[in-house]
Write a protein that holds these residues in place. Structure first.
Motif, PDB file in Angstrom:
ATOM      1  N   GLU A   1       0.831  -1.211   0.000  1.00 17.59           N
ATOM      2  CA  GLU A   1       0.000   0.000   0.000  1.00 17.59           C
ATOM      3  C   GLU A   1       0.862   1.256   0.000  1.00 17.59           C
ATOM      4  O   GLU A   1       0.593   2.217  -0.732  1.00 17.59           O
ATOM      5  CB  GLU A   1      -0.924   0.008   1.216  1.00 17.59           C
ATOM      6  CG  GLU A   1      -2.020  -1.025   1.164  1.00 17.59           C
ATOM      7  CD  GLU A   1      -2.790  -1.136   2.472  1.00 17.59           C
ATOM      8  OE1 GLU A   1      -2.427  -0.464   3.463  1.00 17.59           O
ATOM      9  OE2 GLU A   1      -3.757  -1.916   2.497  1.00 17.59           O
ATOM     10  N   THR A   2       1.902   1.247   0.815  1.00 15.69           N
ATOM     11  CA  THR A   2       2.800   2.398   0.888  1.00 15.69           C
ATOM     12  C   THR A   2       3.535   2.600  -0.424  1.00 15.69           C
ATOM     13  O   THR A   2       3.662   3.730  -0.911  1.00 15.69           O
ATOM     14  CB  THR A   2       3.803   2.219   2.054  1.00 15.69           C
ATOM     15  OG1 THR A   2       3.079   2.025   3.271  1.00 15.69           O
ATOM     16  CG2 THR A   2       4.709   3.419   2.186  1.00 15.69           C
ATOM     17  N   ALA A   3       4.005   1.512  -1.021  1.00 20.72           N
ATOM     18  CA  ALA A   3       4.696   1.601  -2.316  1.00 20.72           C
ATOM     19  C   ALA A   3       3.768   2.183  -3.375  1.00 20.72           C
ATOM     20  O   ALA A   3       4.181   3.034  -4.173  1.00 20.72           O
ATOM     21  CB  ALA A   3       5.197   0.225  -2.733  1.00 20.72           C
TER      22      ALA A   3
ATOM     23  N   GLU B   1      14.379   4.007  -4.226  1.00 21.85           N
ATOM     24  CA  GLU B   1      12.967   3.655  -4.277  1.00 21.85           C
ATOM     25  C   GLU B   1      12.592   2.731  -3.119  1.00 21.85           C
ATOM     26  O   GLU B   1      11.596   2.947  -2.435  1.00 21.85           O
ATOM     27  CB  GLU B   1      12.627   2.982  -5.609  1.00 21.85           C
ATOM     28  CG  GLU B   1      12.642   3.917  -6.785  1.00 21.85           C
ATOM     29  CD  GLU B   1      12.526   3.203  -8.112  1.00 21.85           C
ATOM     30  OE1 GLU B   1      11.773   3.711  -8.960  1.00 21.85           O
ATOM     31  OE2 GLU B   1      13.167   2.145  -8.305  1.00 21.85           O
ATOM     32  N   CYS B   2      13.396   1.699  -2.908  1.00 21.34           N
ATOM     33  CA  CYS B   2      13.124   0.754  -1.815  1.00 21.34           C
ATOM     34  C   CYS B   2      13.218   1.453  -0.465  1.00 21.34           C
ATOM     35  O   CYS B   2      12.377   1.242   0.410  1.00 21.34           O
ATOM     36  CB  CYS B   2      14.093  -0.420  -1.869  1.00 21.34           C
ATOM     37  SG  CYS B   2      13.813  -1.493  -3.282  1.00 21.34           S
TER      38      CYS B   2
ATOM     39  N   GLY C   1      11.160   3.973   4.623  1.00 25.18           N
ATOM     40  CA  GLY C   1      11.136   5.205   5.409  1.00 25.18           C
ATOM     41  C   GLY C   1       9.729   5.718   5.632  1.00 25.18           C
ATOM     42  O   GLY C   1       9.383   6.165   6.725  1.00 25.18           O
ATOM     43  N   GLU C   2       8.919   5.643   4.602  1.00 24.85           N
ATOM     44  CA  GLU C   2       7.531   6.096   4.721  1.00 24.85           C
ATOM     45  C   GLU C   2       6.745   5.183   5.659  1.00 24.85           C
ATOM     46  O   GLU C   2       5.906   5.653   6.434  1.00 24.85           O
ATOM     47  CB  GLU C   2       6.864   6.142   3.346  1.00 24.85           C
ATOM     48  CG  GLU C   2       5.501   6.780   3.338  1.00 24.85           C
ATOM     49  CD  GLU C   2       5.499   8.260   3.694  1.00 24.85           C
ATOM     50  OE1 GLU C   2       4.456   8.745   4.164  1.00 24.85           O
ATOM     51  OE2 GLU C   2       6.523   8.938   3.506  1.00 24.85           O
TER      52      GLU C   2
ATOM     53  N   VAL D   1       5.294   5.562  13.333  1.00 26.37           N
ATOM     54  CA  VAL D   1       5.583   6.507  14.414  1.00 26.37           C
ATOM     55  C   VAL D   1       4.410   7.449  14.595  1.00 26.37           C
ATOM     56  O   VAL D   1       3.986   7.715  15.732  1.00 26.37           O
ATOM     57  CB  VAL D   1       6.897   7.278  14.137  1.00 26.37           C
ATOM     58  CG1 VAL D   1       7.059   8.447  15.094  1.00 26.37           C
ATOM     59  CG2 VAL D   1       8.089   6.347  14.215  1.00 26.37           C
ATOM     60  N   GLN D   2       3.867   7.939  13.500  1.00 28.98           N
ATOM     61  CA  GLN D   2       2.725   8.848  13.582  1.00 28.98           C
ATOM     62  C   GLN D   2       1.540   8.161  14.266  1.00 28.98           C
ATOM     63  O   GLN D   2       0.900   8.749  15.143  1.00 28.98           O
ATOM     64  CB  GLN D   2       2.320   9.312  12.184  1.00 28.98           C
ATOM     65  CG  GLN D   2       1.142  10.267  12.182  1.00 28.98           C
ATOM     66  CD  GLN D   2       0.743  10.689  10.783  1.00 28.98           C
ATOM     67  OE1 GLN D   2       1.177  10.110   9.792  1.00 28.98           O
ATOM     68  NE2 GLN D   2      -0.101  11.688  10.688  1.00 28.98           N
ATOM     69  N   GLN D   3       1.263   6.917  13.895  1.00 23.93           N
ATOM     70  CA  GLN D   3       0.154   6.196  14.509  1.00 23.93           C
ATOM     71  C   GLN D   3       0.411   5.975  16.000  1.00 23.93           C
ATOM     72  O   GLN D   3      -0.490   6.122  16.824  1.00 23.93           O
ATOM     73  CB  GLN D   3      -0.076   4.863  13.819  1.00 23.93           C
ATOM     74  CG  GLN D   3      -1.281   4.123  14.345  1.00 23.93           C
ATOM     75  CD  GLN D   3      -1.577   2.859  13.574  1.00 23.93           C
ATOM     76  OE1 GLN D   3      -0.864   2.486  12.652  1.00 23.93           O
ATOM     77  NE2 GLN D   3      -2.631   2.172  13.960  1.00 23.93           N
ATOM     78  N   TYR D   4       1.633   5.655  16.353  1.00 26.92           N
ATOM     79  CA  TYR D   4       1.974   5.467  17.759  1.00 26.92           C
ATOM     80  C   TYR D   4       1.764   6.756  18.544  1.00 26.92           C
ATOM     81  O   TYR D   4       1.173   6.743  19.627  1.00 26.92           O
ATOM     82  CB  TYR D   4       3.427   4.999  17.896  1.00 26.92           C
ATOM     83  CG  TYR D   4       3.877   4.864  19.324  1.00 26.92           C
ATOM     84  CD1 TYR D   4       3.532   3.755  20.081  1.00 26.92           C
ATOM     85  CD2 TYR D   4       4.621   5.879  19.926  1.00 26.92           C
ATOM     86  CE1 TYR D   4       3.929   3.644  21.406  1.00 26.92           C
ATOM     87  CE2 TYR D   4       5.030   5.773  21.246  1.00 26.92           C
ATOM     88  CZ  TYR D   4       4.678   4.655  21.978  1.00 26.92           C
ATOM     89  OH  TYR D   4       5.053   4.557  23.291  1.00 26.92           O
ATOM     90  N   GLU D   5       2.227   7.862  17.990  1.00 32.31           N
ATOM     91  CA  GLU D   5       2.096   9.146  18.681  1.00 32.31           C
ATOM     92  C   GLU D   5       0.627   9.533  18.850  1.00 32.31           C
ATOM     93  O   GLU D   5       0.234  10.117  19.865  1.00 32.31           O
ATOM     94  CB  GLU D   5       2.842  10.236  17.925  1.00 32.31           C
ATOM     95  CG  GLU D   5       4.343  10.099  18.037  1.00 32.31           C
ATOM     96  CD  GLU D   5       5.102  11.120  17.209  1.00 32.31           C
ATOM     97  OE1 GLU D   5       4.509  11.724  16.277  1.00 32.31           O
ATOM     98  OE2 GLU D   5       6.303  11.302  17.468  1.00 32.31           O
ATOM     99  N   GLU D   6      -0.203   9.210  17.861  1.00 34.39           N
ATOM    100  CA  GLU D   6      -1.628   9.529  17.960  1.00 34.39           C
ATOM    101  C   GLU D   6      -2.310   8.700  19.034  1.00 34.39           C
ATOM    102  O   GLU D   6      -3.323   9.119  19.590  1.00 34.39           O
ATOM    103  CB  GLU D   6      -2.313   9.303  16.614  1.00 34.39           C
ATOM    104  CG  GLU D   6      -1.922  10.331  15.568  1.00 34.39           C
ATOM    105  CD  GLU D   6      -2.437  10.005  14.178  1.00 34.39           C
ATOM    106  OE1 GLU D   6      -3.077   8.948  13.992  1.00 34.39           O
ATOM    107  OE2 GLU D   6      -2.186  10.813  13.266  1.00 34.39           O
TER     108      GLU D   6
END
Length: 60
Positions: free
Chosen positions: A20-22, A40-41, A46-47, A53-58
């Motif tokens: 999904e991220t790719a 690319e990989c 990284g994304e 991290v964003q989900q964890y912080e939320e």
């Protein structure tokens, strides 16, 4: 450091997340990714980390 999964049952979910991220980044992941650049990989990995991290912080 090992590259093994701490929770082997999570493999399918992580693979789906990777694909999904790719797709969001426009990177064409397939079963064979030898024709992709390291950039690319790396951008996909990284994304993925940024999103985790964003989900964890939320959830704090």
């Amino acid at each position: 450091m090992s590259n093994r999964k701490l929770v082997p049952q999570a493999k399918a979910g992580l693979n789906k997340f990777k694909m999904e991220t790719a797709k969001e980044l426009g990177v064409n992941f397939t079963d064979y990714n030898g024709d992709l650049t390291s950039r690319e990989c790396g951008s996909v990995g990284g994304e993925m980390v940024k999103k985790m991290v964003q989900q964890y912080e939320e959830n704090l």
